[in-house]
Design an enzyme around this catalytic site. Structure first.
Site, PDB file in Angstrom:
ATOM      1  N   PHE A 153     -12.453  -7.801  12.766  1.00 35.95           N
ATOM      2  CA  PHE A 153     -11.241  -8.156  12.031  1.00 35.95           C
ATOM      3  C   PHE A 153     -10.864  -7.039  11.055  1.00 35.95           C
ATOM      4  CE2 PHE A 153      -9.285 -10.274   8.277  1.00 35.95           C
ATOM      5  CZ  PHE A 153      -8.074 -10.604   8.885  1.00 35.95           C
ATOM      6  N   GLN A 154      -9.611  -6.650  11.105  1.00 32.79           N
ATOM      7  CA  GLN A 154      -9.052  -5.586  10.252  1.00 32.79           C
ATOM      8  C   GLN A 154      -9.784  -4.249  10.424  1.00 32.79           C
ATOM      9  OE1 GLN A 154      -8.467  -7.129   6.188  1.00 32.79           O
ATOM     10  NE2 GLN A 154      -6.429  -7.793   6.859  1.00 32.79           N
ATOM     11  N   LYS A 178     -17.988  -1.503   4.439  1.00 35.61           N
ATOM     12  CA  LYS A 178     -18.275  -2.537   3.445  1.00 35.61           C
ATOM     13  C   LYS A 178     -19.737  -2.546   2.989  1.00 35.61           C
ATOM     14  CE  LYS A 178     -17.042  -7.277   2.355  1.00 35.61           C
ATOM     15  NZ  LYS A 178     -16.326  -8.483   2.796  1.00 35.61           N
ATOM     16  N   GLU A 183       0.823  -1.217   0.000  1.00 31.30           N
ATOM     17  CA  GLU A 183       0.000   0.000   0.000  1.00 31.30           C
ATOM     18  C   GLU A 183       0.853   1.263   0.000  1.00 31.30           C
ATOM     19  OE1 GLU A 183      -0.689  -2.570   2.068  1.00 31.30           O
ATOM     20  OE2 GLU A 183      -2.799  -3.110   1.781  1.00 31.30           O
ATOM     21  N   MET A 213      23.308  10.586   4.711  1.00 31.67           N
ATOM     22  CA  MET A 213      23.019  11.853   5.387  1.00 31.67           C
ATOM     23  C   MET A 213      23.186  11.698   6.896  1.00 31.67           C
ATOM     24  SD  MET A 213      22.520  14.967   4.839  1.00 31.67           S
ATOM     25  CE  MET A 213      21.629  15.599   3.404  1.00 31.67           C
TER      26      MET A 213
END
Lengths: 578, 158
Positions: A133-134, A183, A71, A491
């Site tokens: 869930f999730q 959903k 993602e 750096m």
């Protein structure tokens, strides 16, 4: 992949078809609305909460979706697309981990005012709050890093919310807008109706220009003897590069361009002084410190530009052109505020502006430019990182789109690549996000199929999103992926050397991966160079290759980015030598 | 207090609005002394009063940042001399019945009201500006104050 738009918005018949009031579910509403907003590519990753949306995509030939490998890759790609095209980038992810994997990318876009639409799935409205869930509180997590966000509770609201989101993301000071779709909302059906017009109460993206403010600014310019312009990202966001050029030519004021404004003003212009700040040019920093009128045009006086605020431009009155009222006076007291869209303000100013009394000042600046150019100790026997950037610049004539990661290579790219066109540098300026370089290049290339896109990375950041090489190979996205490979976190090493008395702590990346083999494993051509001669040779081959290429330039780790202004000191205290 | 500023907001009555506002204060390190919220004259809109302690230059910045929130329709700094303010306090006293008389005297003297009298407790309501409430609380404390609940300041410009 040639991401040619499969649909033509100017085709009225097609538009009519999209606008038909069919009884469809939330997912189909989403896709139609995105098409109506002119979206030609969505970067995303499926998962449980967005299955209806992906189901609606199945077999939909009008809708382009790029499946990234993470993602984070999707959101940076959407960001690169947005920065390179000026159109909102669109990114789609599932609930919970899908959404939280976007967080770094959303913050990156927010810091740099990039227009983005982020669509996340969520658990069904009935399950919200049950630790399903999730499930994650995506709205709560992203609230401080979005311009605005919506959780859609009813499918009836979806078209309006999408319309508003695009409007908010791409007007005023731009930024990411998140739409969280539970959903059940993506599966519930309703009669589609896309709003033609929207009105958002209290939202005034384009402030009315105040003539007095413009007049005061012009008067101050006329009286100024040592004026300086700092041009920032606002010039590019506003599409004001031509107006800025005219303004500079008319006023004869020297210009320094911030990291995100490097492409807002042609670097070859005689009055261009390069970048200011921590790794700015001697000429730009000295000019700021000696100036009597400092005009910020869409730059926000970031701490990497100003360094120690008390002691920044000590003799200058400050003028600030910005579309965001809260930026004016936020970090520095401003005598001449000028609120408005930069393009509009400059267009108005260009009508009457008179030159500053700056002949003597310009002579001094020209002398500094000659006497103190950006430089590095070149060596015939050693491939220096700055040499690689110079070579890339020479061979592409400043015509490429350059994306960078974050670190030394980013600063060298900013210093030694000479940008000529707006939307040519794509870099995480505000947040400084490692892992940004490669995926943003993929997005930039998809948005600009006909331009050369070069992604310049360090060997550290390259390993943070390397999985997206797969996308380059599978879709034949012809990005030239450059790695300035010094086998350290350069750096950090530089700071540890200079500030922490050479105590090098956890910066050694040697032996981590063979980048050429990694490229090959993904099906991307991989090349390596360890000498100047090899560098010229493989770079030529890379440019002549039709598809994506990864080029691993092995350079010494001891090089430091100079000049450097140490934190806590002023722009007058530049470290010029290593 | 000298640097005390009163900000009045007209906001959309929508889930998450308070969070956006308080999150802005937290993120940018602004001070929030109190916040009150309730319905406004227009259906669907709420009016919020925030008391903050900061200097002049910072209060402008706070207002500009608040105005950027999409669900904030108006954000204004109220001028102290043209503003009336008030807050409400409930004060629960833990007292023996033989001292009720003294407390009722105090209540009357301070124009407060008794809302409930139980066998061992008494609930007093006081309305007034912050200093007034502070004063009443100070007077009652020695008699056995056991709970205090204040609404925070509400304000309106004349």
């Amino acid at each position: 992949m040639r991401m040619e738009s499969k649909m033509n918005l100017f085709n009225e018949e097609y538009r009519e078809k999209l606008l038909q009031s069919d009884y469809i579910n939330g997912s189909e509403i989403l896709l139609r609305s995105l098409l109506l907003e002119g979206v030609d590519c969505v970067f995303g990753y499926p998962g449980g909460a967005v299955l209806y949306i992906y189901d609606a995509m199945h077999g939909n030939k009008d809708f382009n979706h790029v499946l990234t490998r993470h993602e984070q890759g999707a959101i940076h790609a959407a960001d690169g697309y947005a920065r390179a095209t000026g159109k909102p980038g669109v990114c789609l992810a599932t609930s919970g981990p899908g959404a939280t994997n976007l967080v770094t990318g959303i913050a990156t876009a927010y810091m740099d005012s990039v227009p983005m639409i982020i669509i996340t799935g969520n658990v069904a409205t009935s399950a919200i709050g049950s630790d399903a869930f999730q499930e994650a509180d995506t709205i709560g997590i992203t609230m401080p890093i979005t311009k605005h966000s919506y959780q859609v509770r009813d499918v009836e609201d979806l078209p309006r919310i999408i319309r508003e989101a695009f409007y908010i993301a791409s007007t005023g000071r731009k930024g990411p807008v998140l739409i969280d779709i539970p959903k059940d909302v993506s599966s519930n059906k309703t009669n589609f109706k896309y709003p033609e017009e929207i009105e958002i109460r209290g939202y005034q993206p384009n402030p009315q220009l105040d003539m007095r403010q413009v007049e005061n600014l012009l008067k101050a310019i006329e009286e100024a003897k040592r004026p300086v312009i700092i041009a920032g990202a606002g010039v590019v966001h506003s599409g004001a590069h031509e107006e800025l050029l005219e303004f500079v030519n008319k006023t004869q004021i020297p210009v320094t361009t911030t990291l995100l404004g490097l492409d807002g003003f042609p670097s070859g212009h005689p009055l261009s002084m390069g970048m200011p700040g921590m790794h700015g040019t001697y000429t730009a920093n000295t000019a700021i410190q000696n100036s009597d009128l400092l005009i910020s045009i869409g730059a926000r006086f970031d701490d990497r530009v100003t360094m120690k605020l008390d002691g920044f431009a000590p003799n200058a009155k400050i003028a600030h052109l910005d579309i965001d009222r809260s930026e004016i006076g936020k970090n520095i007291k401003t005598e001449f505020p000028c609120l408005g869209d930069i393009k509009a303000v400059l267009a108005l100013a260009n009508g009457t502006v008179k030159p500053a009394q700056s002949d003597e000042w310009i002579n001094q600046i020209m002398k500094n430019k000659q006497k103190f150019p950006l430089k590095y100790q070149d060596d015939d026997q050693v491939l220096k990182p700055q040499y690689v950037i110079e070579m890339i610049n020479e061979t592409t004539g400043g015509e490429a789109i350059i994306t960078t990661d974050v670190g030394q290579h980013q600063m060298w790219a900013a210093q030694f690549y000479k940008f000529n066109h707006p939307r040519s540098i794509i870099t995480s300026g505000g947040l400084g996000t490692m892992g940004f370089g490669l995926p943003s290049a993929i997005g930039a290339q998809i948005g600009n199929p006909n331009r050369l896109v070069i992604s310049i990375n360090g060997d550290g950041g390259m390993q943070m999103c390397a999985q997206e090489l797969a996308i380059c190979a599978i879709h034949n996205i012809p990005v030239k992926v450059v790695i300035i490979n010094n086998q350290v976190l350069g750096m950090v090493r530089q700071w540890q050397e200079i500030v922490y008395e050479e105590r090098y702590s956890h910066i050694d990346l040697s032996g981590s991966v063979d980048f050429v083999q990694l490229a090959k494993a993904y099906g991307v051509k991989g090349l390596q160079a360890k000498t100047k001669e090899e560098a010229r040779c493989v770079w030529k081959e890379a440019l002549e290759t039709q598809g994506p290429v990864l080029i691993d330039f092995v350079v010494p780790k001891e090089e430091v980015v100079l000049p450097m202004v140490l934190q806590g000191t002023t722009l007058s205290e530049m470290k010029m030598e290593g | 207090m000298e640097n005390q500023k009163t900000i009045s907001l007209l906001v959309k009555d929508h889930p998450g609005v308070m969070q956006r506002i308080t999150s802005l204060f937290t993120r940018r390190g602004y001070n929030m002394e109190s916040i009150t919220v309730g319905p406004s004259e227009e259906t669907g809109l709420s009016r919020i009063t925030i008391i903050t302690i900061c200097d002049e230059s910072q209060v402008d910045q706070i207002i500009f940042q608040l105005q950027k929130l999409m669900e904030v329709f108006e954000a204004t700094l109220l001028r102290p001399k043209k503003t009336v303010t008030s807050e409400l306090a409930f004060i629960k006293m833990n007292v023996e019945p033989n001292r009720y008389g003294e407390i009722l005297n105090l209540v009357e003297k301070n124009h407060a009201t008794v809302l409930d009298i139980g066998s061992k407790t008494m609930i007093i309501q006081a309305v007034g500006d912050t200093e007034r409430i502070d004063e009443i609380v100070a007077q009652l404390t020695p008699y056995g104050l056991c709970q205090l609940s204040r609404t925070g300041v509400m304000a309106m410009e004349k």
